[in-house]
Structure formats: C-alpha cells, structure tokens
Design a protein around this motif. Structure first.
Motif, PDB file in Angstrom:
ATOM      1  N   ARG A 146      48.639  49.118  28.159  1.00  0.00           N
ATOM      2  CA  ARG A 146      48.344  47.638  28.573  1.00  0.00           C
ATOM      3  C   ARG A 146      49.212  46.617  27.326  1.00  0.00           C
ATOM      4  O   ARG A 146      49.391  47.135  26.528  1.00  0.00           O
ATOM      5  CB  ARG A 146      46.742  47.185  28.285  1.00  0.00           C
ATOM      6  CG  ARG A 146      46.006  47.602  27.068  1.00  0.00           C
ATOM      7  CD  ARG A 146      44.798  46.814  27.131  1.00  0.00           C
ATOM      8  NE  ARG A 146      44.543  45.682  27.445  1.00  0.00           N
ATOM      9  CZ  ARG A 146      44.420  44.529  26.581  1.00  0.00           C
ATOM     10  NH1 ARG A 146      44.362  45.067  25.415  1.00  0.00           N
ATOM     11  NH2 ARG A 146      44.620  43.303  26.849  1.00  0.00           N
ATOM     12  N   PRO A 147      49.806  45.634  28.152  1.00  0.00           N
ATOM     13  CA  PRO A 147      50.292  44.797  27.196  1.00  0.00           C
ATOM     14  C   PRO A 147      49.506  44.064  26.298  1.00  0.00           C
ATOM     15  O   PRO A 147      48.377  43.572  26.658  1.00  0.00           O
ATOM     16  CB  PRO A 147      51.556  43.789  28.161  1.00  0.00           C
ATOM     17  CG  PRO A 147      50.522  44.032  29.474  1.00  0.00           C
ATOM     18  CD  PRO A 147      49.669  45.008  29.540  1.00  0.00           C
ATOM     19  N   ILE A 148      49.978  43.945  25.134  1.00  0.00           N
ATOM     20  CA  ILE A 148      49.387  42.672  23.997  1.00  0.00           C
ATOM     21  C   ILE A 148      50.341  41.646  23.659  1.00  0.00           C
ATOM     22  O   ILE A 148      51.563  41.969  23.868  1.00  0.00           O
ATOM     23  CB  ILE A 148      48.791  43.755  22.962  1.00  0.00           C
ATOM     24  CG1 ILE A 148      49.547  44.231  22.325  1.00  0.00           C
ATOM     25  CG2 ILE A 148      47.377  44.265  23.568  1.00  0.00           C
ATOM     26  CD1 ILE A 148      49.043  45.041  21.017  1.00  0.00           C
ATOM     27  N   ASN A 152      54.543  41.123  24.415  1.00  0.00           N
ATOM     28  CA  ASN A 152      55.884  41.656  23.223  1.00  0.00           C
ATOM     29  C   ASN A 152      55.485  43.118  22.852  1.00  0.00           C
ATOM     30  O   ASN A 152      56.528  43.722  21.831  1.00  0.00           O
ATOM     31  CB  ASN A 152      55.823  40.626  22.277  1.00  0.00           C
ATOM     32  CG  ASN A 152      56.403  39.632  22.604  1.00  0.00           C
ATOM     33  OD1 ASN A 152      57.825  39.570  23.009  1.00  0.00           O
ATOM     34  ND2 ASN A 152      55.962  38.320  22.631  1.00  0.00           N
ATOM     35  N   ALA A 153      54.519  43.654  23.070  1.00  0.00           N
ATOM     36  CA  ALA A 153      54.071  44.988  22.450  1.00  0.00           C
ATOM     37  C   ALA A 153      53.201  45.718  23.615  1.00  0.00           C
ATOM     38  O   ALA A 153      52.400  45.042  24.306  1.00  0.00           O
ATOM     39  CB  ALA A 153      53.350  44.891  21.120  1.00  0.00           C
ATOM     40  N   ILE A 154      53.223  46.976  23.791  1.00  0.00           N
ATOM     41  CA  ILE A 154      52.460  47.569  24.712  1.00  0.00           C
ATOM     42  C   ILE A 154      51.650  48.542  23.849  1.00  0.00           C
ATOM     43  O   ILE A 154      52.073  49.304  23.109  1.00  0.00           O
ATOM     44  CB  ILE A 154      53.522  48.622  25.683  1.00  0.00           C
ATOM     45  CG1 ILE A 154      54.639  47.573  26.289  1.00  0.00           C
ATOM     46  CG2 ILE A 154      52.776  49.532  26.666  1.00  0.00           C
ATOM     47  CD1 ILE A 154      53.954  46.690  27.369  1.00  0.00           C
ATOM     48  N   LEU A 155      50.490  48.659  24.320  1.00  0.00           N
ATOM     49  CA  LEU A 155      49.537  49.444  23.484  1.00  0.00           C
ATOM     50  C   LEU A 155      49.159  50.405  24.513  1.00  0.00           C
ATOM     51  O   LEU A 155      48.535  50.328  25.679  1.00  0.00           O
ATOM     52  CB  LEU A 155      48.180  48.351  23.329  1.00  0.00           C
ATOM     53  CG  LEU A 155      47.140  48.948  22.499  1.00  0.00           C
ATOM     54  CD1 LEU A 155      47.283  49.087  21.106  1.00  0.00           C
ATOM     55  CD2 LEU A 155      45.979  47.795  22.922  1.00  0.00           C
ATOM     56  N   THR A 156      48.869  51.737  23.885  1.00  0.00           N
ATOM     57  CA  THR A 156      48.298  52.754  24.572  1.00  0.00           C
ATOM     58  C   THR A 156      46.992  52.957  24.076  1.00  0.00           C
ATOM     59  O   THR A 156      46.759  53.242  22.772  1.00  0.00           O
ATOM     60  CB  THR A 156      49.004  54.041  24.227  1.00  0.00           C
ATOM     61  OG1 THR A 156      50.227  53.995  24.891  1.00  0.00           O
ATOM     62  CG2 THR A 156      48.382  55.269  25.181  1.00  0.00           C
TER      63      THR A 156
END
Ligand code: FAD
Length: 334
Positions: A146-148, A152-156
């Motif tokens: 999901r994006p955070i 600007n950053a992608i979180l797994t």
C-alpha cells in the motif's frame, strides 16, 4: 516422548486452520451493480481460495443475479432491506459482521471508494482487527502492498490478524469480468441493527461526460487557467475532442474554477487513465498521488522547470491559452 508428540501435533493444528475464503463487498445503486466495486473481486481472486460477494438493499436479488455472472465469484449473498439502500456505514457494518461470522470468512475486501472508506474501519473495529487501507498489491494471504506519504513510499505490510479487513484501490485491480460466471445465490443474515444516522437528501453532479474515476482519458486543468471563465472556455472543448472526463487540481477547485468532485489527487480522486493530459498544473506531490499511475501523462506548462515534466511522457512548454485551443482545433480536424 512427550516433546516428540507435541512437535507432531503443531502442524496438525495448523492444517485445521480456517481455509482461506474471501468476502467481497459489492456496491449497488438504485438496483444496479456498481462495476467499479468489482475490483474487490479481482483482488480477492489474487488471494486464492473461494470468493463470495455480498450486496444489500432493496431489489438486491436482481443485483445478486447480475453479480452471479461475474467471473471468479463462487457465491453471492444478498440481503433485501431498504435500510441498506444508501450505504450508511452505521447499519451496514453490523450487517457485514453478522455475515462474516456466519460464513467464517478470512478476508473481507471492499473498494477504496467513499463507501468502502466509511464502512471498513467500522467493520474492523467491530471485529477488533487492524484495517488494511488502499491496498495496491497482494503478495500473499497475509502480505499486502500500500502507498504511504501520499504515494511517495510504498509499504509492504504483513498482517497477523485472523480476519483481514481490506480496502483496495480501484485503479490497481481491473474490475472483474461481468460475464461467464455462475455463482450460487443465497439470502444472507440481516441483523436489522438500529441506525443512528438518518439519510436526508443528496445532490448529485450530473454530467454526460465519462466518469472521472473510470474514464480512459482525462484532461485536467490547474491554477494556470486563471479563472472559472477560462477553465470553462478551454477545458470542455478539449475534453470533447478527446472524449475525455474533466479533472482539476486542488488549487483550481479551491479557486472556484471547477467543482470539488473533479479534484484529482491525495484528497481528491485517484485516476489511472490511458491518457492524462493536464494544463496549467505544476505537479505537486499531492496532485501526482492521484494520477501518476496513468499510462501516458502529457502536460502543457509555460514553466519548463515545473515538476510535472519529471513524470510526464510528453510535455509541451508553452502558454496554455495558445496551446490548448490549438490542440483542440487539431484534434477536431482529424
Ligand atoms: P500551481 O502549483 O500554482 O501551478 C500552476 C502551474 O500553472 C504552474 O506550474 C505554472 O507554471 C503554470 N501556468 C501558469 N500560467 C500558465 C500559462 N498561461 N500557460 C501554461 N502554464 C501556466 N493538490 C491537488 O491537485 N490534489 C489534491 O488532492 C491535493 N491534496 C492536498 C492535500 C494536502 C494535505 C495538501 C497540503 C495539499 C494538497 N494539494 C492537492 C495541493 C498541492 O500541494 C498544490 O498546491 C496544488 O496541486 C497546486 O495546484 P496547481 O498545480 O493547479 O497550481
């Protein structure tokens, strides 16, 4: 001896764990299935296991019959009750929880729409579980992307909750195919929960143009348009020439050039059309968050250093008051 025995029983217990089964929340309006909510079905299919759909409201047996043709759905649960027509989360959440408990579902998925965003945190709270929001990728039954920070950053993220309550971004999962399926239809449980919220009225924006969130082409205007008069003079003819929906930056919306429903970005709509053509938009991160997944990004801006050029596939440095009418004319001449 005892240790040996215990080490054998653990895998046996895990084999008894609930089989993966997902519940996809299907949206309906006035007895019509909202096709964009089928992204939840596609996401559920990626998890593996069985996929059931649920729809509630008046006349939903017919909607369930329509949904039964959606490829990948094994079963469709419907609840016939006008109390769910407006999708008020206050009574819809207990309805979902009742059916989740009855069906023993492991994953509950809904679109990251206004409805899903309102409903799913309540469902998660009632189930005492963490909600997974705006999911754009599924890496396994407990691992989600999901994006955070406004994309600007992608979180797994890995979830240890036994029931996963998820909203999925519509632009990240293609809507399920609406033909070819043959799901079973079943009447669901109706807790008839009291609803403290009363639906009074709504004002819908009516437009003959394609829906902004699902259009394959979008033309978008920003503060560079200078006024509502210029926005209305330049953007609709360009949209007509391309058969496109119209979008706007927040600055354009806040300045009164365009309606709030047209805002693209972090606090507006997420779009991922084949073509996103914007004029007079600088490319602030909050705007990019809502359109950077577009297949082709084209922009017109008089400032060649504007950040929008960094993500644009095609860019035109120039005065939009000249370039937009010129482009519209050329498109119409084709
Ligand atoms: P500007 O940044 O002012 O850019 C105007 C551009 O037009 C400039 O690049 C200029 O060179 C160009 N221009 C001017 N005249 C001409 C001309 N004649 N010809 C060609 N080009 C011209 N913004 C969103 O869009 N969507 C959101 O959802 C959103 N959410 C936000 C959430 C938060 C919490 C915050 C803090 C901000 C949010 N914003 C959002 C606002 C965002 O930060 C920017 O302020 C906004 O996107 C700027 O809009 P703009 O590009 O139209 O205006």
């Amino acid at each position: 001896q005892l240790r040996q025995f215990q080490s054998v029983t653990v895998p046996q217990y895990s084999a008894l764990a609930r089989l993966l089964s997902s519940l996809a929340v299907l949206e309906q309006r006035d007895g019509k299935l909202n096709v964009s909510s089928l992204a939840a079905v596609t996401a559920a299919q990626k998890l593996g296991g069985s996929v059931t759909g649920i729809v509630a409201g008046s006349g939903t047996k017919a909607v369930a019959e329509e949904a039964a043709k959606v490829k990948g759905l094994e079963k469709v649960i419907f609840v016939e009750n006008g109390a769910y027509d407006r999708g008020l989360a206050e009574n819809y959440a207990p309805l979902l929880v009742e059916n989740i408990k009855k069906g023993g579902f492991t994953h509950i998925l809904a679109g990251h729409s206004a409805f899903g965003k309102n409903l799913m945190p309540r469902v998660a709270a009632l189930l005492d579980t963490q909600q997974l929001s705006d999911v754009i990728g599924i890496e396994g039954e407990d691992t989600f992307v999901r994006p955070i920070y406004a994309g600007n950053a992608i979180l797994t993220v890995k979830s240890g909750d036994s029931t996963k309550v998820i909203t999925v971004r519509g632009t990240a999962f293609a809507a399920g195919e609406t033909e070819g399926g043959s799901a079973a239809i079943e009447e669901g449980a109706d807790p008839n929960a009291e609803c403290p919220t009363e639906w009074v009225s709504e004002n819908l924006t009516k437009s003959d143009r394609p829906d902004l969130a699902t259009a394959s082409r979008v033309v978008s205007g920003g503060r560079g348009l200078k006024s509502k008069e210029e926005f209305d003079r330049l953007m609709p003819p360009l949209a007509d020439a391309l058969g496109a929906a119209i979008g706007a930056s927040r600055a354009a919306v806040d300045s009164g050039f365009a309606d709030n429903s047209l805002q693209v970005g972090q606090t507006g709509k997420n779009v991922a059309p084949q073509l996103y053509l914007c004029a007079g938009i600088s490319g602030a991160i909050q705007h990019l968050a809502g359109m950077k997944d577009s297949k082709v990004i084209a922009c017109i801006n008089k400032d060649g250093d504007a950040p929008i050029f960094q993500i644009a596939d095609v860019g035109l440095v120039g005065d939009l008051f000249e370039k937009v009418p010129e482009l519209t004319e050329k498109l119409n001449a084709q």
